[in-house]
Motif scaffolding. Structure first.
Motif, mmCIF file in Angstrom:
data_model
loop_
_atom_site.group_PDB
_atom_site.id
_atom_site.type_symbol
_atom_site.label_atom_id
_atom_site.label_comp_id
_atom_site.label_asym_id
_atom_site.label_seq_id
_atom_site.Cartn_x
_atom_site.Cartn_y
_atom_site.Cartn_z
ATOM 1 N N GLU A 94 0.815 -1.212 0.000
ATOM 2 C CA GLU A 94 0.000 0.000 0.000
ATOM 3 C C GLU A 94 0.851 1.264 0.000
ATOM 4 O O GLU A 94 0.505 2.258 -0.652
ATOM 5 N N GLN A 95 1.967 1.258 0.713
ATOM 6 C CA GLN A 95 2.835 2.439 0.727
ATOM 7 C C GLN A 95 3.394 2.723 -0.668
ATOM 8 O O GLN A 95 3.440 3.875 -1.108
ATOM 9 N N GLN A 100 3.276 5.875 -5.815
ATOM 10 C CA GLN A 100 3.057 5.964 -7.258
ATOM 11 C C GLN A 100 1.862 6.874 -7.575
ATOM 12 O O GLN A 100 1.889 7.623 -8.555
ATOM 13 N N LEU A 101 0.850 6.822 -6.727
ATOM 14 C CA LEU A 101 -0.310 7.695 -6.918
ATOM 15 C C LEU A 101 0.090 9.161 -6.762
ATOM 16 O O LEU A 101 -0.335 10.018 -7.549
ATOM 17 N N ARG A 154 -4.041 4.994 -15.414
ATOM 18 C CA ARG A 154 -3.258 4.469 -14.285
ATOM 19 C C ARG A 154 -3.873 4.878 -12.950
ATOM 20 O O ARG A 154 -3.824 4.112 -11.980
ATOM 21 N N ASN A 155 -4.432 6.066 -12.897
ATOM 22 C CA ASN A 155 -5.112 6.485 -11.666
ATOM 23 C C ASN A 155 -6.298 5.570 -11.363
ATOM 24 O O ASN A 155 -6.537 5.208 -10.205
ATOM 25 N N ARG A 156 -7.037 5.211 -12.415
ATOM 26 C CA ARG A 156 -8.164 4.297 -12.215
ATOM 27 C C ARG A 156 -7.679 2.922 -11.753
ATOM 28 O O ARG A 156 -8.288 2.300 -10.869
ATOM 29 N N SER A 157 -6.581 2.456 -12.332
ATOM 30 C CA SER A 157 -6.029 1.154 -11.942
ATOM 31 C C SER A 157 -5.560 1.164 -10.493
ATOM 32 O O SER A 157 -5.779 0.201 -9.745
#
Length: 208
Positions: A94-95, A100-101, A154-157
């Motif tokens: 998760e980190q 990446q987000l 990528r944001n949706r993924s």
């Protein structure tokens, strides 16, 4: 250089005006018709020169701005494409996912900051009517749109990955809690008796 030429023309404007007024006042007879006509033609010619020079100068300014935009935007687009390509596939961390987000959000801010310049470049290229500049502008616009689409995808993924990760984490914690309770109950059990009645009672205790 063009600006200097324009300034020279403007500096002559008052002189041409004075000459024109003088000719009208002093040479107004029919015998001076040719002179008046020549002065008027000269005045009109000077005005035409100024108009042409200004139009040309304006186009040079647009061309200079356009070429500068091409250079700057190409550099920005390449940088964004490179950073986007350097992203590694998502992993169950998760980190890492949040890092990446955050990076994608930063890329998106940079991308949106040049959107206005991209549109301006396309507009100015069309104003100049230069086919090569128009093609370059359209290519940069297409690359900008591709990066924008990739970031959104990528944001949706990532959002989906985070949702899945949290769902499994919740389930894992619930199952772990159940197993811990069972372990504690097992540890508190008495030794297995040989009496059938006690065995039945113990079985009920374990399954409750």
């Amino acid at each position: 250089m063009t600006r200097d030429f324009e300034n020279d023309l403007l500096s002559q404007a008052s002189r041409i005006k004075d000459i024109r007024n003088l000719v009208r006042q002093e040479y107004n007879s029919s015998s001076h018709q040719e002179l008046r006509s020549l002065v008027n033609q000269t005045s009109d010619y000077a005005q035409d020169l100024f108009t042409i020079s200004k139009d040309y100068s304006d186009k040079l300014d647009i061309a200079e701005t356009t070429l500068s935009l091409v250079t700057d935007l190409t550099s920005h687009i390449i940088e964004l494409e490179t950073r986007l390509a350097s992203h590694t596939p998502l992993i169950d961390d998760e980190q890492y996912i949040h890092r990446q987000l955050d990076d994608l959000n930063e890329l998106d801010k940079q991308l949106q900051s040049i959107e206005k310049s991209i549109k301006e470049l396309l507009t100015q290229s069309k104003q100049l009517g230069n086919d090569k500049l128009i093609r370059i502008s359209e290519q940069l616009t297409s690359r900008w749109q591709q990066i924008n689409s990739e970031i959104n995808q990528r944001n949706r993924s990532i959002a989906q990955c985070l949702e899945t990760h949290r769902s499994f984490e919740t389930l894992y914690q619930q199952e772990g809690h159940i197993l811990d309770n069972l372990q504690q109950r097992i540890e508190t059990l008495e030794p297995i008796p040989t009496d059938p009645n006690k065995l039945r009672l113990m079985a009920k205790t374990v399954t409750v």
